[in-house]
Write a protein that holds these residues in place. Structure first.
Motif, PDB file in Angstrom:
ATOM      1  N   ARG A  23       0.821  -1.217   0.000  1.00 20.72           N
ATOM      2  CA  ARG A  23       0.000   0.000   0.000  1.00 20.72           C
ATOM      3  C   ARG A  23       0.856   1.268   0.000  1.00 20.72           C
ATOM      4  O   ARG A  23       0.335   2.380   0.095  1.00 20.72           O
ATOM      5  N   LEU A  24       2.214   1.089  -0.050  1.00 19.92           N
ATOM      6  CA  LEU A  24       3.166   2.199  -0.015  1.00 19.92           C
ATOM      7  C   LEU A  24       3.008   3.058   1.243  1.00 19.92           C
ATOM      8  O   LEU A  24       3.194   4.273   1.223  1.00 19.92           O
ATOM      9  N   SER A  25       2.684   2.408   2.357  1.00 20.13           N
ATOM     10  CA  SER A  25       2.537   3.096   3.632  1.00 20.13           C
ATOM     11  C   SER A  25       3.910   3.514   4.152  1.00 20.13           C
ATOM     12  O   SER A  25       4.776   2.660   4.371  1.00 20.13           O
ATOM     13  N   PRO A  26       4.132   4.820   4.363  1.00 20.68           N
ATOM     14  CA  PRO A  26       5.435   5.267   4.884  1.00 20.68           C
ATOM     15  C   PRO A  26       5.792   4.614   6.223  1.00 20.68           C
ATOM     16  O   PRO A  26       6.940   4.262   6.466  1.00 20.68           O
ATOM     17  N   ARG A  27       4.806   4.449   7.098  1.00 23.06           N
ATOM     18  CA  ARG A  27       5.043   3.817   8.401  1.00 23.06           C
ATOM     19  C   ARG A  27       5.498   2.376   8.223  1.00 23.06           C
ATOM     20  O   ARG A  27       6.409   1.905   8.892  1.00 23.06           O
ATOM     21  N   SER A  28       4.868   1.656   7.291  1.00 21.25           N
ATOM     22  CA  SER A  28       5.242   0.273   7.045  1.00 21.25           C
ATOM     23  C   SER A  28       6.596   0.154   6.366  1.00 21.25           C
ATOM     24  O   SER A  28       7.356  -0.774   6.643  1.00 21.25           O
ATOM     25  N   ILE A  29       6.901   1.085   5.484  1.00 19.61           N
ATOM     26  CA  ILE A  29       8.216   1.081   4.837  1.00 19.61           C
ATOM     27  C   ILE A  29       9.303   1.287   5.901  1.00 19.61           C
ATOM     28  O   ILE A  29      10.301   0.564   5.933  1.00 19.61           O
ATOM     29  N   ALA A  30       9.091   2.261   6.795  1.00 20.57           N
ATOM     30  CA  ALA A  30      10.058   2.509   7.871  1.00 20.57           C
ATOM     31  C   ALA A  30      10.172   1.293   8.785  1.00 20.57           C
ATOM     32  O   ALA A  30      11.286   0.896   9.169  1.00 20.57           O
ATOM     33  N   ALA A  31       9.046   0.686   9.141  1.00 16.23           N
ATOM     34  CA  ALA A  31       9.064  -0.486  10.023  1.00 16.23           C
ATOM     35  C   ALA A  31       9.793  -1.647   9.356  1.00 16.23           C
ATOM     36  O   ALA A  31      10.616  -2.326   9.991  1.00 16.23           O
ATOM     37  N   THR A  32       9.529  -1.888   8.078  1.00  9.60           N
ATOM     38  CA  THR A  32      10.177  -2.995   7.367  1.00  9.60           C
ATOM     39  C   THR A  32      11.674  -2.759   7.254  1.00  9.60           C
ATOM     40  O   THR A  32      12.468  -3.690   7.435  1.00  9.60           O
ATOM     41  N   LEU A  33      12.091  -1.529   6.986  1.00  7.79           N
ATOM     42  CA  LEU A  33      13.527  -1.220   6.955  1.00  7.79           C
ATOM     43  C   LEU A  33      14.159  -1.483   8.323  1.00  7.79           C
ATOM     44  O   LEU A  33      15.262  -2.036   8.414  1.00  7.79           O
ATOM     45  N   ALA A  34      13.457  -1.096   9.388  1.00  9.13           N
ATOM     46  CA  ALA A  34      13.976  -1.349  10.740  1.00  9.13           C
ATOM     47  C   ALA A  34      14.053  -2.845  11.022  1.00  9.13           C
ATOM     48  O   ALA A  34      15.039  -3.321  11.603  1.00  9.13           O
ATOM     49  N   PHE A  35      13.029  -3.612  10.603  1.00  9.39           N
ATOM     50  CA  PHE A  35      13.052  -5.076  10.787  1.00  9.39           C
ATOM     51  C   PHE A  35      14.257  -5.678  10.063  1.00  9.39           C
ATOM     52  O   PHE A  35      14.984  -6.498  10.622  1.00  9.39           O
ATOM     53  N   MET A  36      14.454  -5.290   8.818  1.00 11.68           N
ATOM     54  CA  MET A  36      15.522  -5.882   8.015  1.00 11.68           C
ATOM     55  C   MET A  36      16.900  -5.491   8.550  1.00 11.68           C
ATOM     56  O   MET A  36      17.808  -6.324   8.594  1.00 11.68           O
TER      57      MET A  36
END
Length: 144
Positions: A115-128
């Protein structure tokens, strides 16, 4: 050193199934496929109408090995190259992470990124990033 076998066909099949499940849940229920949120809704249901589909999804996630046994006649090989205390510590760390991250990799990484959610993009980068650091420390510093 701990080695991880690369299984491209099983990985691809698993990814396709997770993607299809996410699309199906969004199309039929209008809900985001986040495994942690699904489990949280089973442990502390907000409504009885939510419980049925959550239980069905959860049971579907944990019965994969039984399906493999029925299809192939043998259980899938599971190798966990760490001790039980290490697994417990990892479980606590994951639990804390999904609480502070307001979700897990299936919710943020699969559905939120789509969904190109900025919050999810940031969270996924932090997870990785956290995963990469953890693997490096376990394999090169602790396992050494």
């Amino acid at each position: 050193m701990i080695e991880t076998a690369f299984t491209p066909y099983q990985s691809l099949a698993g990814g396709v199934l997770i993607g299809l499940a996410a699309v199906f849940l969004m199309a039929t229920m209008g809900r985001v496929f986040g495994a942690t949120g699904i489990l949280a809704g089973i442990v502390a249901p907000s409504s009885s109408s939510d419980l049925g589909w959550r239980l069905a999804l959860f049971l579907g996630m944990i019965t994969g090995p039984a399906a493999m046994l029925l299809l192939t006649g043998e259980m899938p090989a599971v190798q966990v190259p760490v001790s039980m205390p290490m697994l417990a510590v990892g479980g606590v760390i994951v639990g804390v992470g999904v609480t502070y991250g307001s979700g897990c990799t299936s919710g943020h990484g699969v559905c939120g990124m789509a969904r190109l959610s900025p919050r999810s993009i940031a969270a996924t980068l932090a997870f990785m990033f956290s995963t990469g650091v953890t693997v490096y420390v376990i394999r090169h510093v602790i396992g050494g």
